[in-house]
Design a protein around this motif. Structure first.
Motif, PDB file in Angstrom:
ATOM      1  N   SER A 111       0.832  -1.213   0.000  1.00 39.87           N
ATOM      2  CA  SER A 111       0.000   0.000   0.000  1.00 39.87           C
ATOM      3  C   SER A 111       0.857   1.250   0.000  1.00 39.87           C
ATOM      4  O   SER A 111       0.451   2.286  -0.538  1.00 39.87           O
ATOM      5  CB  SER A 111      -0.955  -0.015   1.200  1.00 39.87           C
ATOM      6  OG  SER A 111      -0.292   0.326   2.405  1.00 39.87           O
ATOM      7  N   ARG A 158      -3.342   2.621  -1.264  1.00 37.46           N
ATOM      8  CA  ARG A 158      -4.209   1.901  -0.322  1.00 37.46           C
ATOM      9  C   ARG A 158      -5.355   1.192  -1.054  1.00 37.46           C
ATOM     10  O   ARG A 158      -5.729   0.067  -0.721  1.00 37.46           O
ATOM     11  CB  ARG A 158      -4.801   2.865   0.705  1.00 37.46           C
ATOM     12  CG  ARG A 158      -3.843   3.895   1.286  1.00 37.46           C
ATOM     13  CD  ARG A 158      -2.642   3.326   1.982  1.00 37.46           C
ATOM     14  NE  ARG A 158      -1.881   4.395   2.634  1.00 37.46           N
ATOM     15  CZ  ARG A 158      -0.605   4.291   2.948  1.00 37.46           C
ATOM     16  NH1 ARG A 158       0.063   3.187   2.657  1.00 37.46           N
ATOM     17  NH2 ARG A 158       0.020   5.294   3.550  1.00 37.46           N
ATOM     18  N   ARG A 159      -5.913   1.864  -2.061  1.00 38.91           N
ATOM     19  CA  ARG A 159      -7.129   1.367  -2.702  1.00 38.91           C
ATOM     20  C   ARG A 159      -6.943   0.007  -3.387  1.00 38.91           C
ATOM     21  O   ARG A 159      -7.745  -0.906  -3.160  1.00 38.91           O
ATOM     22  CB  ARG A 159      -7.628   2.421  -3.694  1.00 38.91           C
ATOM     23  CG  ARG A 159      -9.006   2.156  -4.269  1.00 38.91           C
ATOM     24  CD  ARG A 159      -9.494   3.380  -5.052  1.00 38.91           C
ATOM     25  NE  ARG A 159     -10.787   3.113  -5.653  1.00 38.91           N
ATOM     26  CZ  ARG A 159     -10.939   2.552  -6.841  1.00 38.91           C
ATOM     27  NH1 ARG A 159      -9.866   2.221  -7.553  1.00 38.91           N
ATOM     28  NH2 ARG A 159     -12.143   2.319  -7.325  1.00 38.91           N
ATOM     29  N   LEU A 165      -6.727  -2.768  -0.748  1.00 35.63           N
ATOM     30  CA  LEU A 165      -8.019  -3.082  -0.142  1.00 35.63           C
ATOM     31  C   LEU A 165      -8.889  -3.900  -1.089  1.00 35.63           C
ATOM     32  O   LEU A 165      -9.559  -4.864  -0.667  1.00 35.63           O
ATOM     33  CB  LEU A 165      -8.737  -1.791   0.249  1.00 35.63           C
ATOM     34  CG  LEU A 165      -8.224  -1.066   1.498  1.00 35.63           C
ATOM     35  CD1 LEU A 165      -8.894   0.294   1.639  1.00 35.63           C
ATOM     36  CD2 LEU A 165      -8.462  -1.898   2.752  1.00 35.63           C
ATOM     37  N   ASN A 175      -5.801  -6.591   5.624  1.00 34.09           N
ATOM     38  CA  ASN A 175      -6.287  -5.302   5.107  1.00 34.09           C
ATOM     39  C   ASN A 175      -6.578  -4.293   6.210  1.00 34.09           C
ATOM     40  O   ASN A 175      -6.687  -3.095   5.933  1.00 34.09           O
ATOM     41  CB  ASN A 175      -7.530  -5.492   4.222  1.00 34.09           C
ATOM     42  CG  ASN A 175      -8.677  -6.182   4.927  1.00 34.09           C
ATOM     43  OD1 ASN A 175      -8.878  -6.047   6.133  1.00 34.09           O
ATOM     44  ND2 ASN A 175      -9.447  -6.942   4.181  1.00 34.09           N
ATOM     45  N   THR A 194      -4.026  -1.703   6.308  1.00 33.90           N
ATOM     46  CA  THR A 194      -4.214  -0.708   5.253  1.00 33.90           C
ATOM     47  C   THR A 194      -5.278   0.305   5.654  1.00 33.90           C
ATOM     48  O   THR A 194      -5.149   1.503   5.378  1.00 33.90           O
ATOM     49  CB  THR A 194      -4.596  -1.397   3.932  1.00 33.90           C
ATOM     50  OG1 THR A 194      -3.641  -2.431   3.645  1.00 33.90           O
ATOM     51  CG2 THR A 194      -4.602  -0.407   2.783  1.00 33.90           C
ATOM     52  N   ALA A 195      -6.343  -0.162   6.311  1.00 35.84           N
ATOM     53  CA  ALA A 195      -7.363   0.765   6.805  1.00 35.84           C
ATOM     54  C   ALA A 195      -6.769   1.728   7.825  1.00 35.84           C
ATOM     55  O   ALA A 195      -7.084   2.934   7.823  1.00 35.84           O
ATOM     56  CB  ALA A 195      -8.527  -0.011   7.410  1.00 35.84           C
ATOM     57  N   VAL A 229     -15.402   0.057  -1.644  1.00 32.60           N
ATOM     58  CA  VAL A 229     -14.042   0.508  -1.953  1.00 32.60           C
ATOM     59  C   VAL A 229     -13.956   0.915  -3.422  1.00 32.60           C
ATOM     60  O   VAL A 229     -13.394   1.960  -3.779  1.00 32.60           O
ATOM     61  CB  VAL A 229     -13.013  -0.594  -1.638  1.00 32.60           C
ATOM     62  CG1 VAL A 229     -11.615  -0.176  -2.115  1.00 32.60           C
ATOM     63  CG2 VAL A 229     -12.979  -0.897  -0.149  1.00 32.60           C
TER      64      VAL A 229
END
Length: 399
Positions: free
Chosen positions: A65, A70-71, A74, A110, A113-114, A175
């Protein structure tokens, strides 16, 4: 600012929807496994398999990420979650149960990442409030998830896993359509020094004095709570003769308290007292809750220690996440939070082993007494953080 609020709301909803699915299955996996009459070691291995994979995958996802955004991480991880839950719904043997937990564990990193998304879009002053939103999503997920799972279990054993796959699919859609990229686009973002090896960068991060104590504390706290989490459904079922629906409602009550604390109180508490003092206070409350819980001889007597435990974990969790993120450099936020999540996952490997073994081999109260001792050690580490607190409010600039 308005854009940041929209992103915070979106990531909250994404994590909440995903955690509803997680909450629908995780309390009942020991009960599903018991139908196959596993040994204590096999049951502990099954419960640890998810977190073992998460331990290995979380730093990789965090590093990816940092490099690619990040996207996309995810999106890929939620596809993995959907696949794991579908496999769980189809599992009619212990090997398939193991396979489902392994697949879901690889993608379960994940959450790091959040956390990185929250760090990207918040300032140090409101970081704890942002992390509290993730914690509130966890709490609300465990309000709705176990209760829904308990109801669905009475219809068909595979329904909670199928519903969990659907919730992860919904989160994936959110997402895809609602979450823009949040990773800072700056020229100081360097490629990882450690390639994609999961654990290669951990020693260098752990060697930094500002990060070592928070990361070790995350490990100890998670071991203690995972030991409780592993055995509590069995305790309620075997000692108090509660069915799946009642167990789900009991766990949902803990989730209500955690959601209230993390979603509504943690920001104000952090600004007034500081993150380190909240970690210390939460650890002490958890010590008391875990130590008293085994002495309960009725469901009503279980409530006060559960309240202390839920309140303590609700305060300590997001405060520790915020404190750790403030001590990370901007260009390594995903990697540091990946290591944080990885050590938490290691705690969820050790905790089920410890709790499952103590519950079956030593006595039903021992997972909670051992957890109280570990939380006492965590409180001592938190005391050291309190002495360092003036330095925690400064974000380290990128190297």
């Amino acid at each position: 600012m308005q854009g940041h609020k929209a992103k915070l709301s979106t990531i909250f909803l994404i994590v909440f929807v995903d955690l509803v699915g997680f909450g629908m299955v995780i309390p009942f996996i020991p009960l599903w496994a018991e139908k196959h009459q596993p040994s204590a070691l096999t049951l502990a291995l099954l419960m640890a398999s998810y977190s073992t994979m998460q331990f290995l995958a979380a730093p990789v996802l965090g590093r990816l990420s940092d490099r690619f955004g990040r996207r996309p991480v995810l999106i890929a991880s939620l596809i993995g979650s959907v696949s794991g839950y579908v496999l769980l719904a189809l599992a009619h043997s212990l090997p398939l149960l193991f396979a489902s937990r392994i697949v879901d564990g690889i993608s379960g990193g994940n959450i790091s990442t959040a956390h990185a998304v929250i760090s990207d879009i918040t300032t140090p002053a409101n970081r704890a409030k942002g992390m509290g939103l993730i914690g509130a999503a966890f709490g609300l997920g465990f309000i709705c998830g176990p209760a829904l799972g308990g109801v669905l279990m009475t219809v068909a054993p595979w329904l909670p896993a199928a519903a969990a796959a659907l919730t992860s699919l919904i989160a994936l859609g959110m997402v895809w359509f609602l979450l823009p990229e949040t990773r800072p686009d700056d020229e100081q973002r360097a490629p990882s020094r450690y390639g994609m090896l999961a654990l290669a960068g951990m020693p260098a991060i752990m060697a930094r004095p500002t990060l070592r104590n928070p990361l070790i504390l995350a490990l100890f706290m998670t071991v203690a709570f995972a030991s409780f989490e592993m055995t509590f459904a069995l305790l309620l079922n075997q000692q108090f003769r509660l069915d799946e629906r009642s167990i789900g409602l009991m766990l949902a009550g803990v989730g209500v308290l955690a959601a209230i604390v993390q979603g509504g109180l943690i920001g104000r508490l952090s600004r007034r007292f500081g993150d380190a003092k909240l970690v210390l206070t939460g650890s002490i409350l958890a010590v008391i809750g875990l130590a008293v819980l085994p002495s309960a001889h009725s469901v009503s007597v279980l409530i006060p220690p559960l309240i202390l435990l839920g309140f303590g974990v609700g305060i300590a969790g997001p405060s520790l996440s915020a404190l750790t993120s403030k001590r990370a450099r901007a260009h390594e936020m995903g990697e540091v939070m990946g290591v944080y999540q990885s050590l938490s996952s290691l705690g969820r490997v050790i905790g089920p082993f410890l709790g499952g073994y103590l519950y079956k081999a030593v006595g039903k109260g021992w997972p909670y007494w051992a957890g109280a001792l570990l939380m006492l050690v965590a409180a001592a580490l938190a005391g050291a953080l309190v002495r360092q607190e003036p330095s925690e409010t400064v974000t380290i600039p990128a190297a």
